[in-house]
Design an enzyme around this catalytic site. Structure first.
Site, short mmCIF file in Angstrom:
data_model
loop_
_atom_site.label_atom_id
_atom_site.label_comp_id
_atom_site.label_asym_id
_atom_site.label_seq_id
_atom_site.Cartn_x
_atom_site.Cartn_y
_atom_site.Cartn_z
CG ASP A 82 -91.20 -4.81 -13.74
OD1 ASP A 82 -90.59 -3.91 -14.34
OD2 ASP A 82 -91.85 -5.70 -14.33
CG HIS A 83 -93.94 -1.96 -15.37
ND1 HIS A 83 -93.90 -0.98 -16.34
CD2 HIS A 83 -93.45 -3.09 -15.94
CE1 HIS A 83 -93.41 -1.50 -17.46
NE2 HIS A 83 -93.12 -2.78 -17.23
CG HIS A 178 -95.55 -5.37 -20.74
ND1 HIS A 178 -95.74 -4.04 -20.98
CD2 HIS A 178 -94.37 -5.46 -20.06
CE1 HIS A 178 -94.74 -3.34 -20.45
NE2 HIS A 178 -93.90 -4.19 -19.89
N GLY A 207 -90.76 -6.80 -21.95
CA GLY A 207 -91.56 -7.60 -22.87
C GLY A 207 -90.76 -8.62 -23.65
CB SER A 209 -92.11 -13.44 -22.11
OG SER A 209 -91.57 -13.48 -20.81
CB ALA A 230 -93.05 -10.98 -16.55
#
Length: 282
Positions: A82-83, A178, A207, A209, A230
Site C-alpha cells: 500500500d502506498h 487518511h 481513507g 476509516s 487502516a
C-alpha cells in the site's frame, strides 16, 4: 491456498457490484485477525502493508506471515504493498512475492506520476502482478504519509493516466482522507460518477476509516471495487490491548494481550467486510 493476485478479485467485484475489503496490518496478530474474519465470512481479502510497516520489520517477514496464514485457509488472500512511494520499493515487493503493488506518485506532477507508474507496470506486468496507482491526492496524515489538504481527481486526467500507464486499478480522491477525521467528510459523488464514465478499470477508495457505512456503500454502487481500512484497525488493536491491561495490570504475557487486540481487529474486519458486500463471494 497460496496467496493470489488481487486482479481477478477486483474484476469480479466490479462485475458483481461489491468491493473487496483491503486491510492494513502492523503485526502477526492483525494479519491473523484479518484472515480469520475473511474465513468466517467466506470473503476474498486483501492484506496490506505500508512502507513504514515494512521498514519496521521487512517485506520478507510480512510476506512469510501472510503466506503461511493464506496456506491454511480456503479463502483467496492477496498481499498488497500500500502506498509504495518509490520504484525500488515496488521492485523489492515484487521480488519478495507480493501479489499486488501500489505505486503512489500522487505527490508528483501528472507527467511524473505517469512516468513512475508506467515504470512499475513494466516490471510488475511480466510477473502477472497488478498495479494500483493514485491520481489526485487523498488528504490527511497516517504513518509518514502526509497528503496535506488533499486534491481531487480530475476525470479527464484519470482517463489519460489510465491509458498511458496501463495500471490495473486507480485510487481516486473524492474527499476522503487518511487518519482520523476531525469532522464528517463530504464526498464528491458527482466526481466519482464522472470518473467511472471515463475509466474502465476498477476504482479504489482510500481513507475509509471513519466514513459512514452508507457513504461507503454509495461509493461502491458508483464503481468503487476496493476499499482500504487502516486507522480503525490500529485503534481497535490498541484498545484491545489497553482494555486487557487495565483489567489485568499484572499481566506480562504478550500472547494474552495480543489475543485481546486480535479479537478487536477481527470484529472490525467482519463488520467492514459486510459493509463492502464481499461476504460469501468466494
Amino acid at each position: 491456498m497460496p496467496v493470489v493476485s488481487s486482479l481477478q478479485m477486483l474484476l469480479d467485484a466490479q462485475t458483481g457490484g461489491y468491493a473487496i475489503g483491503a486491510f492494513n496490518i502492523e503485526n502477526m496478530e492483525m494479519a491473523q485477525a484479518v484472515i480469520s474474519a475473511a474465513e468466517e465470512l467466506h470473503a476474498p481479502i486483501i492484506v496490506q502493508t505500508t512502507p513504514s510497516t515494512v521498514r519496521y520489520a521487512s517485506l520478507d517477514l510480512f510476506y512469510a506471515n501472510i503466506a503461511a496464514l493464506a496456506k491454511s485457509t480456503v479463502v483467496p488472500v492477496a498481499i498488497h504493498l500500500d502506498h509504495g512511494d518509490n520504484f525500488d520499493l515496488a521492485v523489492m515487493a515484487v521480488r519478495a512475492g507480493y501479489t499486488s503493488i501500489m505505486i503512489d506518485g500522487s505527490h508528483e506532477s501528472l507527467e511524473n506520476n505517469i512516468a513512475l507508474s508506467r515504470c512499475v507496470v513494466a516490471v510488475a506486468k511480466p510477473n502477472n502482478i497488478p498495479v494500483e496507482a493514485e491520481l489526485g491526492k487523498v488528504g490527511g496524515k497516517e504513518d509518514d504519509l502526509d497528503g496535506g489538504d488533499g486534491g481531487y481527481t480530475d476525470p479527464q486526467d484519470a482517463k489519460i493516466f489510465v491509458e498511458e500507464t496501463g495500471v490495473s486499478s486507480l485510487a481516486v480522491a473524492i474527499g476522503t482522507a487518511h487518519g482520523i477525521y476531525a469532522s464528517t467528510p463530504k464526498l464528491d459523488m458527482e466526481r466519482l460518477i464522472a470518473i467511472r464514465r471515463l475509466v474502465e478499470i476498477p476504482l479504489v477508495l482510500h481513507g475509509a476509516s471513519g466514513i459512514a457505512d452508507s457513504d461507503v456503500q454509495c461509493c461502491i454502487a458508483e464503481g468503487i471495487c476496493k476499499v482500504n481500512f487502516a486507522t480503525e484497525l490500529r485503534v481497535a488493536y490498541s484498545d484491545g490491548v489497553k482494555d486487557y491491561l487495565v483489567k489485568n495490570p499484572d499481566a506480562f504475557d504478550p500472547k494474552k494481550y495480543g489475543a485481546a487486540g486480535r479479537e478487536k481487529v477481527k470484529q472490525i474486519c467482519m463488520d467492514r467486510i459486510r459493509v463492502c458486500g464481499c461476504a460469501n463471494r468466494c
